[in-house]
Design a protein around this motif. Structure first.
Motif, PDB file in Angstrom:
ATOM      1  N   LEU A 124      -5.883   2.333  -5.627  1.00 28.26           N
ATOM      2  CA  LEU A 124      -4.638   2.015  -4.637  1.00 28.26           C
ATOM      3  C   LEU A 124      -3.934   3.256  -4.201  1.00 28.26           C
ATOM      4  N   GLU A 125      -3.945   4.178  -5.013  1.00 27.01           N
ATOM      5  CA  GLU A 125      -3.305   5.564  -4.871  1.00 27.01           C
ATOM      6  C   GLU A 125      -4.051   6.066  -3.682  1.00 27.01           C
ATOM      7  N   GLU A 126      -5.427   5.925  -3.829  1.00 23.43           N
ATOM      8  CA  GLU A 126      -6.331   6.529  -2.620  1.00 23.43           C
ATOM      9  C   GLU A 126      -6.142   5.804  -1.348  1.00 23.43           C
ATOM     10  N   SER A 127      -5.960   4.542  -1.366  1.00 22.13           N
ATOM     11  CA  SER A 127      -5.889   3.912  -0.245  1.00 22.13           C
ATOM     12  C   SER A 127      -4.609   4.104   0.500  1.00 22.13           C
ATOM     13  N   ALA A 128      -3.242   4.487  -0.274  1.00 23.44           N
ATOM     14  CA  ALA A 128      -2.183   4.912   0.309  1.00 23.44           C
ATOM     15  C   ALA A 128      -2.307   6.014   0.835  1.00 23.44           C
ATOM     16  N   SER A 129      -3.034   6.909   0.060  1.00 18.06           N
ATOM     17  CA  SER A 129      -2.960   8.647   0.677  1.00 18.06           C
ATOM     18  C   SER A 129      -3.931   8.578   1.918  1.00 18.06           C
ATOM     19  N   VAL A 130      -5.097   7.785   2.006  1.00 17.45           N
ATOM     20  CA  VAL A 130      -6.004   7.823   3.139  1.00 17.45           C
ATOM     21  C   VAL A 130      -4.933   7.052   4.497  1.00 17.45           C
ATOM     22  N   SER A 131      -4.459   5.890   3.868  1.00 19.30           N
ATOM     23  CA  SER A 131      -3.669   5.291   5.218  1.00 19.30           C
ATOM     24  C   SER A 131      -2.365   6.160   5.573  1.00 19.30           C
ATOM     25  N   GLU A 132      -1.892   6.790   4.969  1.00 19.60           N
ATOM     26  CA  GLU A 132      -0.993   7.814   5.325  1.00 19.60           C
ATOM     27  C   GLU A 132      -1.443   8.992   6.510  1.00 19.60           C
ATOM     28  N   LYS A 133      -2.576   9.277   5.995  1.00 17.04           N
ATOM     29  CA  LYS A 133      -3.215  10.333   6.955  1.00 17.04           C
ATOM     30  C   LYS A 133      -3.722   9.673   8.175  1.00 17.04           C
ATOM     31  N   ALA A 134      -4.310   8.324   8.027  1.00 18.97           N
ATOM     32  CA  ALA A 134      -4.631   7.692   9.363  1.00 18.97           C
ATOM     33  C   ALA A 134      -3.590   6.899  10.168  1.00 18.97           C
ATOM     34  N   GLY A 135      -2.229   7.099   9.741  1.00 20.94           N
ATOM     35  CA  GLY A 135      -1.066   6.456  10.335  1.00 20.94           C
ATOM     36  C   GLY A 135      -1.117   4.875  10.201  1.00 20.94           C
ATOM     37  N   ASN A 136      -1.801   4.470   9.236  1.00 24.99           N
ATOM     38  CA  ASN A 136      -2.056   2.964   8.958  1.00 24.99           C
ATOM     39  C   ASN A 136      -0.787   2.640   8.115  1.00 24.99           C
ATOM     40  N   LEU A 137       0.524   2.455   8.634  1.00 32.80           N
ATOM     41  CA  LEU A 137       1.611   2.169   7.670  1.00 32.80           C
ATOM     42  C   LEU A 137       1.382   1.061   6.941  1.00 32.80           C
ATOM     43  N   THR A 138       1.005  -0.092   7.566  1.00 36.74           N
ATOM     44  CA  THR A 138       0.955  -1.357   6.787  1.00 36.74           C
ATOM     45  C   THR A 138       0.016  -1.473   5.611  1.00 36.74           C
ATOM     46  N   THR A 139      -1.029  -0.916   5.854  1.00 35.89           N
ATOM     47  CA  THR A 139      -1.919  -0.682   4.444  1.00 35.89           C
ATOM     48  C   THR A 139      -1.312   0.325   3.366  1.00 35.89           C
ATOM     49  N   GLN A 140      -0.675   1.181   3.921  1.00 30.50           N
ATOM     50  CA  GLN A 140      -0.157   2.282   2.946  1.00 30.50           C
ATOM     51  C   GLN A 140       0.961   1.256   2.405  1.00 30.50           C
ATOM     52  N   ILE A 141       1.664   0.583   2.849  1.00 31.39           N
ATOM     53  CA  ILE A 141       2.906  -0.001   2.186  1.00 31.39           C
ATOM     54  C   ILE A 141       2.363  -1.122   1.377  1.00 31.39           C
ATOM     55  N   ILE A 142       1.092  -1.891   1.673  1.00 29.11           N
ATOM     56  CA  ILE A 142       0.692  -2.732   0.949  1.00 29.11           C
ATOM     57  C   ILE A 142       0.206  -2.192  -0.337  1.00 29.11           C
ATOM     58  N   ALA A 143      -0.454  -1.014  -0.321  1.00 33.39           N
ATOM     59  CA  ALA A 143      -1.115  -0.382  -1.496  1.00 33.39           C
ATOM     60  C   ALA A 143       0.040  -0.243  -2.488  1.00 33.39           C
ATOM     61  N   LEU A 144       1.099   0.660  -2.029  1.00 32.18           N
ATOM     62  CA  LEU A 144       2.361   0.758  -2.852  1.00 32.18           C
ATOM     63  C   LEU A 144       2.964  -0.393  -3.422  1.00 32.18           C
ATOM     64  N   SER A 145       2.731  -1.341  -2.681  1.00 30.18           N
ATOM     65  CA  SER A 145       3.459  -2.656  -3.230  1.00 30.18           C
ATOM     66  C   SER A 145       2.649  -2.960  -4.362  1.00 30.18           C
ATOM     67  N   HIS A 146       1.399  -3.167  -4.222  1.00 30.54           N
ATOM     68  CA  HIS A 146       0.376  -3.730  -5.588  1.00 30.54           C
ATOM     69  C   HIS A 146       0.744  -2.458  -6.628  1.00 30.54           C
ATOM     70  N   LEU A 147       0.844  -1.144  -6.250  1.00 33.26           N
ATOM     71  CA  LEU A 147       1.126  -0.209  -7.521  1.00 33.26           C
ATOM     72  C   LEU A 147       2.393  -0.740  -7.994  1.00 33.26           C
ATOM     73  N   ALA A 148       3.505  -1.039  -7.320  1.00 30.89           N
ATOM     74  CA  ALA A 148       4.645  -1.655  -8.101  1.00 30.89           C
ATOM     75  C   ALA A 148       4.520  -2.789  -8.929  1.00 30.89           C
ATOM     76  N   GLU A 149       3.640  -3.746  -8.244  1.00 29.45           N
ATOM     77  CA  GLU A 149       3.202  -4.771  -9.107  1.00 29.45           C
ATOM     78  C   GLU A 149       2.649  -4.387 -10.442  1.00 29.45           C
ATOM     79  N   ILE A 150       1.777  -3.460 -10.289  1.00 26.38           N
ATOM     80  CA  ILE A 150       1.222  -3.060 -11.808  1.00 26.38           C
ATOM     81  C   ILE A 150       2.323  -2.364 -12.824  1.00 26.38           C
TER      82      ILE A 150
END
Length: 329
Positions: A124-150
């Protein structure tokens, strides 16, 4: 998010047929948006097979594998989805950041659902990082939300709050206004406030989160409503409990793409019913035959958990059923 998908789907759908045949990647994106718009899995696989047949050079093999993984995820086949994601990440070029970030997020979720939290956090940390580089805000926020759930599962309420505040900051538009996707962050903050006993603040924050996100991400809104139901239960506000859980049920019914949301709402509804002293009603909701309760209890007692309860949702439902039976005295 849904509005953007609909706009993209409409634009691609209006393109000439010969252009779609010349650029099959456009059909990949059309299928991607159709999946989020409720396209049944069988129809999605049919469209994907046609796209794969047109890709004579194999240049879209990574994107096609990624689509197979997403369709499996929407069909609630978590293990198959995870296996396909691993294969897709091996062949997707590094520059295909949109699909890499999207499927990495689903892989992280699969790890999380299987209880593999260490692997989930890395993915999920990798997904958030790659999403930020890609400008994919939605996927970045979803990944961070799952990290918060953990973080919540591990008892790290402060860490979950820190992630939520990061999400809020990243979801501000150029004028400083809250983007709808920020509702995910406010739902997390509301849960954190509930955990700290700040019930009044939690109700306000959860309602703000739901209001922001319900039109663009129904799954997140469902979790907001369920958390509101539990919060109202803690406060002894039965009418508000019923309103929140009923809204969660209606939203889940309207969102037909995945089964997970229906299962999540059913299980929380059953647990609320048990907590309110009605275990028989909970057992009926969970599908037990109340007229043959002794037989049902015997079957549950002798079930082979490792072979018959492979899905995390099945195991959770088994535990909730056991809790209801114990509550019968």
């Amino acid at each position: 998010m849904q509005a953007n998908f609909n706009q993209l789907k409409k634009w691609i759908g209006e393109l000439p047929e010969d252009m779609l045949e010349q650029y099959p990647i456009l059909q990949i994106y059309f299928l991607y948006t159709s999946l989020y718009s409720g396209l049944p899995a069988d129809d999605a696989f049919g469209q994907l097979n046609r796209i794969e047949a047109m890709d004579s050079t194999g240049q879209l093999s990574g994107e096609i594998m990624a689509q197979k993984a997403l369709i499996s995820a929407f069909g609630n086949d978590i293990q198959r989805s995870a296996d396909l994601i691993m294969k897709a990440l091996e062949i997707l070029p590094e520059e295909r950041t949109f699909f890499r970030s999207t499927i990495s997020g689903y892989l992280g979720l699969a790890y999380m659902l299987n209880g593999e939290t260490a692997a989930a956090k890395v993915t999920l940390e990798e997904s958030a990082s790659v999403s930020e580089k890609a400008g994919n805000l939605t996927t970045q926020i979803i990944a961070l939300s799952h990290l918060a759930e953990i973080a919540f599962l591990e008892g790290r309420v402060g860490a979950a709050e820190d992630l939520a505040h990061q999400m809020v900051d990243r979801c501000l538009d150029e004028k400083g206004a809250k983007r709808p996707i920020s509702g995910l962050a406010y739902i997390i903050l509301g849960v954190a406030q509930r955990e700290r006993g700040k019930y009044s603040e939690a109700i306000q924050t959860l309602n703000l989160g739901v209001d922001l996100v319900e039109r663009v991400m129904p799954l997140a809104a469902i979790r907001g409503y369920v958390n509101l139901a539990w919060l109202h239960h803690l406060l002894g506000e039965d009418n508000s409990v019923d309103l929140a859980i009923d809204t969660a049920i209606k939203t889940a019914v309207q969102f037909e793409q995945m089964e997970d949301d229906d299962i999540y709402v059913l299980q929380n509804h059953a647990k609320l019913v048990i907590a309110r002293g009605k275990p028989l009603l909970a057992l009926e909701m969970l599908g037990l035959d109340l007229e043959n309760l002794p037989l049902a209890m015997d079957r549950l007692a002798n079930i082979d958990i490792s072979n018959n309860l492979k899905k995390p949702s099945d195991l959770i439902q088994y535990i909730i059923t056991a809790e209801a039976l114990l509550a019968l005295d």
